[in-house]
Design a protein around this motif. Structure first.
Motif, short mmCIF file in Angstrom:
data_model
loop_
_atom_site.label_atom_id
_atom_site.label_comp_id
_atom_site.label_asym_id
_atom_site.label_seq_id
_atom_site.Cartn_x
_atom_site.Cartn_y
_atom_site.Cartn_z
N UNK A 2 24.85 16.47 10.82
CA UNK A 2 25.45 15.86 12.02
C UNK A 2 24.98 16.58 13.28
N UNK A 3 25.00 17.89 13.25
CA UNK A 3 24.55 18.67 14.41
C UNK A 3 23.09 18.36 14.73
N UNK A 4 22.26 18.26 13.71
CA UNK A 4 20.84 17.97 13.94
C UNK A 4 20.64 16.54 14.43
N UNK A 5 21.47 15.61 13.96
CA UNK A 5 21.38 14.25 14.50
C UNK A 5 21.73 14.25 15.98
N UNK A 6 22.77 14.95 16.34
CA UNK A 6 23.14 15.03 17.77
C UNK A 6 22.02 15.68 18.59
N UNK A 7 21.38 16.70 18.05
CA UNK A 7 20.27 17.35 18.75
C UNK A 7 19.12 16.37 18.95
N UNK A 8 18.76 15.65 17.90
CA UNK A 8 17.69 14.66 18.01
C UNK A 8 18.05 13.59 19.05
N UNK A 9 19.30 13.14 19.02
CA UNK A 9 19.74 12.13 19.98
C UNK A 9 19.69 12.68 21.40
N UNK A 10 20.17 13.92 21.59
CA UNK A 10 20.14 14.53 22.92
C UNK A 10 18.72 14.63 23.45
N UNK A 11 17.78 15.04 22.60
CA UNK A 11 16.38 15.15 23.04
C UNK A 11 15.80 13.78 23.37
N UNK A 12 16.23 12.75 22.64
CA UNK A 12 15.76 11.40 22.92
C UNK A 12 16.32 10.93 24.27
N UNK A 13 17.59 11.21 24.54
CA UNK A 13 18.20 10.83 25.82
C UNK A 13 17.55 11.60 26.97
N UNK A 14 17.43 12.91 26.82
CA UNK A 14 16.94 13.74 27.92
C UNK A 14 15.44 13.60 28.15
N UNK A 15 14.65 13.56 27.07
CA UNK A 15 13.20 13.62 27.21
C UNK A 15 12.48 12.37 26.72
N UNK A 16 13.22 11.38 26.20
CA UNK A 16 12.57 10.17 25.69
C UNK A 16 11.74 10.42 24.45
N UNK A 17 12.17 11.37 23.62
CA UNK A 17 11.41 11.78 22.44
C UNK A 17 12.16 11.37 21.18
N UNK A 18 11.73 10.30 20.48
CA UNK A 18 12.44 9.88 19.27
C UNK A 18 12.06 10.67 18.03
N UNK A 19 11.04 11.53 18.13
CA UNK A 19 10.57 12.27 16.97
C UNK A 19 10.69 13.77 17.16
N UNK A 20 11.70 14.20 17.92
CA UNK A 20 11.91 15.63 18.12
C UNK A 20 12.03 16.32 16.78
N UNK A 21 11.28 17.40 16.59
CA UNK A 21 11.24 18.12 15.31
C UNK A 21 12.25 19.25 15.32
N UNK A 22 13.31 19.10 14.57
CA UNK A 22 14.36 20.12 14.55
C UNK A 22 13.88 21.43 13.94
N UNK A 23 12.81 21.40 13.18
CA UNK A 23 12.29 22.63 12.56
C UNK A 23 11.61 23.50 13.60
N UNK A 24 11.09 22.91 14.66
CA UNK A 24 10.37 23.68 15.67
C UNK A 24 11.27 24.12 16.81
N UNK A 25 12.28 23.29 17.13
CA UNK A 25 13.07 23.57 18.31
C UNK A 25 14.38 24.25 18.08
N UNK A 26 14.88 24.20 16.84
CA UNK A 26 16.19 24.78 16.58
C UNK A 26 17.28 24.01 17.28
N UNK A 27 18.41 24.61 17.51
CA UNK A 27 19.51 23.94 18.20
C UNK A 27 19.84 24.74 19.44
#
Length: 184
Positions: A159-184
């Motif tokens: 759930x936390x990683x889904x929220x992180x991916x969604x946040x990155x999509x909202x903020x940066x327009x990135x639908x493929x944000x890699x949680x392994x590279x960016x962490x939380x």
């Protein structure tokens, strides 16, 4: 062939350790007693149910009818506080191409604004699929590679990683944000 209710009952017997074991079998191409992609579909949804960091409401695979005719098969839906998602899982031996992303975009067009698509791949996505995901906005489709799913299973916080991916999509327009590279 097991019924959807039997598959749901079977997956609900698994805890995080059981999901990690099932994931290993899926990666090896040998999930016991599961047919064509069902194991991954149910594993993903169960992970959302087990996440202790946030309460998620899950709907297991279902069909949608319109005027008495079946028009869609949905792998699942996940609802977190303020975020509703359609889930699609692809247990393919190769990277996922553009077809499933185009199909999910059509499904999202029939849903309320703000509904998010979440697509899980056993492996990864082709470059054209990633490009298409960038151009589906405002119908956001968040892409999860198998390696990212594995991280979420190991850390027990999908759930936390889904929220992180969604946040990155909202903020940066990135639908493929890699949680392994960016962490939380």
């Amino acid at each position: 062939m097991a019924t959807p209710a039997q598959l749901e009952a079977r997956i609900k017997l698994l805890d995080w350790g059981g999901l990690r074991g099932l994931w290993a079998a899926i990666k090896a191409g040998e999930p016991p007693d599961w047919e064509g992609g069902e194991a991954l579909e149910y594993l993903v949804l169960r992970a959302f149910e087990l996440d202790k960091h946030e309460t998620a409401s899950v709907r297991y695979p279902y069909q949608v009818s319109l005027f008495s005719e079946k028009v869609e098969e949905i792998d699942g839906a996940v609802h977190l506080h303020g975020l509703s998602c359609l889930v699609e899982s692809k247990d393919w031996g190769k990277n996922v191409a553009i077809g499933p992303i185009a199909k999910m975009r059509s499904q999202l067009l029939r849903r309320p604004a703000g509904t998010v698509g979440v697509m899980f791949a056993k492996k990864d996505f082709t470059q054209p699929a990633v490009y298409l995901a960038h151009f589906t906005l405002p119908q956001a489709i968040l892409l999860w590679s198998g390696a990212e799913l594995e991280k979420a299973l190991n850390e027990e916080k999908v759930c936390e990683f889904l929220r992180l991916k969604h946040r990155k999509c909202v903020e940066d327009g990135v639908p493929d944000y890699n949680i392994r590279e960016g962490g939380s």
